[in-house]
Design an enzyme around this catalytic site. Structure first.
Site, PDB file in Angstrom:
ATOM      1  N   HIS A 153       0.888   0.539  -4.608  1.00 17.45           N
ATOM      2  CA  HIS A 153       1.222  -0.452  -3.572  1.00 17.45           C
ATOM      3  C   HIS A 153       2.707  -0.523  -3.262  1.00 17.45           C
ATOM      4  O   HIS A 153       3.090  -1.105  -2.247  1.00 17.45           O
ATOM      5  CB  HIS A 153       0.623  -1.808  -3.925  1.00 17.45           C
ATOM      6  N   ARG A 197      -2.827   7.607   2.264  1.00 20.57           N
ATOM      7  CA  ARG A 197      -2.425   6.348   2.899  1.00 20.57           C
ATOM      8  C   ARG A 197      -1.238   5.690   2.204  1.00 20.57           C
ATOM      9  O   ARG A 197      -0.539   4.896   2.789  1.00 20.57           O
ATOM     10  CB  ARG A 197      -3.591   5.372   2.970  1.00 20.57           C
TER      11      ARG A 197
HETATM   12  N1  PXP Z   1      -8.021   1.609 -12.049  1.00 20.82           N
HETATM   13  C1  PXP Z   1      -8.547   2.319 -11.024  1.00 20.82           C
HETATM   14  C2  PXP Z   1      -9.408   3.483 -11.357  1.00 20.82           C
HETATM   15  C3  PXP Z   1      -8.247   2.008  -9.689  1.00 20.82           C
HETATM   16  O1  PXP Z   1      -8.774   2.730  -8.689  1.00 20.82           O
HETATM   17  C4  PXP Z   1      -7.375   0.934  -9.423  1.00 20.82           C
HETATM   18  C5  PXP Z   1      -7.010   0.600  -8.011  1.00 20.82           C
HETATM   19  O2  PXP Z   1      -6.302   1.645  -7.440  1.00 20.82           O
HETATM   20  C6  PXP Z   1      -6.824   0.236 -10.516  1.00 20.82           C
HETATM   21  C7  PXP Z   1      -7.198   0.575 -11.818  1.00 20.82           C
HETATM   22  C8  PXP Z   1      -5.874  -0.895 -10.336  1.00 20.82           C
HETATM   23  O3  PXP Z   1      -6.531  -1.959  -9.706  1.00 20.82           O
HETATM   24  P1  PXP Z   1      -5.694  -3.211  -9.267  1.00 20.82           P
HETATM   25  O4  PXP Z   1      -4.742  -2.767  -8.207  1.00 20.82           O
HETATM   26  O5  PXP Z   1      -6.747  -4.163  -8.757  1.00 20.82           O
HETATM   27  O6  PXP Z   1      -4.974  -3.728 -10.479  1.00 20.82           O
END
Ligand code: PXP
Length: 250
Positions: free
Chosen positions: A10, A49
């Site tokens: 992000h 993205r």
């Molecule tokens: N683990 C996996 C396999 C994911 O795809 C993601 C999201 O990209 C995350 C962990 C982390 O999730 P969050 O951003 O909700 O903490």
């Protein structure tokens, strides 16, 4: 063990909102490591993205802890992963229209393609993990497909409303850990974990690694990445584990 993998996707999402060159997810990874992250996680999506090929390459050269790449089973992505050689690849489902990864990989339905991907990755010397729902049959299928680890999708717990439903999801996670460990797998956790909801999951015995992204990056906007990671590490460290009595103490 409660190791923390920080997902930095992000940070790249903010950069891509302007198609600019800042903030740099590679800088974020360095800051996360200085805050105590045990690993850095990124997802090179088919539509690029957020994380780009350049990000993946520079992360590979600069991350000093463990580099975990989330990848779909698409043959082109697997080829890129094999060339990049991160420490671990976590295979995830991927749909272009989704906002984020929704649920786990259907290892049973996609058995043949998953096995092919796992073999290529293992032949390239990369550890493999399957992102699956806390469903015993998916975890067993992951062991049969040759994965070393599973990452259990914690979204069901994170989205559950009310203590009763959350407790039911924690029970599912606990059972998933037991199934994973009895299949000889290393068991990780991830998705939807936040500063508010992580402690009960971290208190379960058997998870090795927690992959957390959105909540840490959100907090980093306010307090900085180093501090945000430090705070999450403290929560993981302080999560109470049940005391296990040795046979002569029982
Ligand atoms: N683990 C996996 C396999 C994911 O795809 C993601 C999201 O990209 C995350 C962990 C982390 O999730 P969050 O951003 O909700 O903490």
């Amino acid at each position: 063990m409660n190791l923390l993998g920080v997902n930095i996707d992000h940070v790249a999402t903010i950069r891509q909102a302007r198609k600019a060159d800042e903030p740099d997810p590679v800088w974020a990874a360095v800051e996360a490591e200085l805050g105590g992250a045990d690993g850095i996680t990124f997802h090179l999506r088919e539509d690029r993205r957020h994380i780009s090929d350049r990000d993946a390459e520079v992360l590979k050269r600069t991350v000093a802890t463990k580099l975990n790449m989330e990848a779909s089973i698409d043959a082109k992505i697997i080829r890129l992963a094999c060339a990049l050689k991160p420490d671990q690849v976590t295979l995830v489902p991927e749909r272009r229209e989704e906002l984020t990864t929704e649920g786990g990989l259907d290892v049973i339905r996609l058995r043949t393609r998953v096995r092919t991907a796992v073999k290529k990755l293992r032949d390239a010397g990369i550890d493999t993990s399957a992102f699956v729902e806390p469903a015993p049959e998916q975890i067993e299928a992951s062991a049969e497909a040759g994965f070393e680890a599973v990452e259990i999708w914690t979204g069901g717990y994170a989205h559950a409303k009310g203590q009763k439903r959350r407790d039911a999801q924690l029970t599912r996670l606990n059972e998933a850990i037991d199934v994973g460990l009895s299949c000889g797998l290393v068991v990780h956790a991830g998705h939807g974990l936040t500063y508010r909801n992580v402690t009960p999951v971290a208190e379960l015995m058997g998870f090795t690694e927690f992959n957390i992204g959105h909540s840490i990056v959100s907090r980093a906007v306010i307090v900085g990445m180093r501090e945000a990671v430090r705070e999450m590490k403290t929560l993981l460290r302080e999560a109470k584990r049940p005391i296990v009595l040795l046979p002569d103490e029982q």
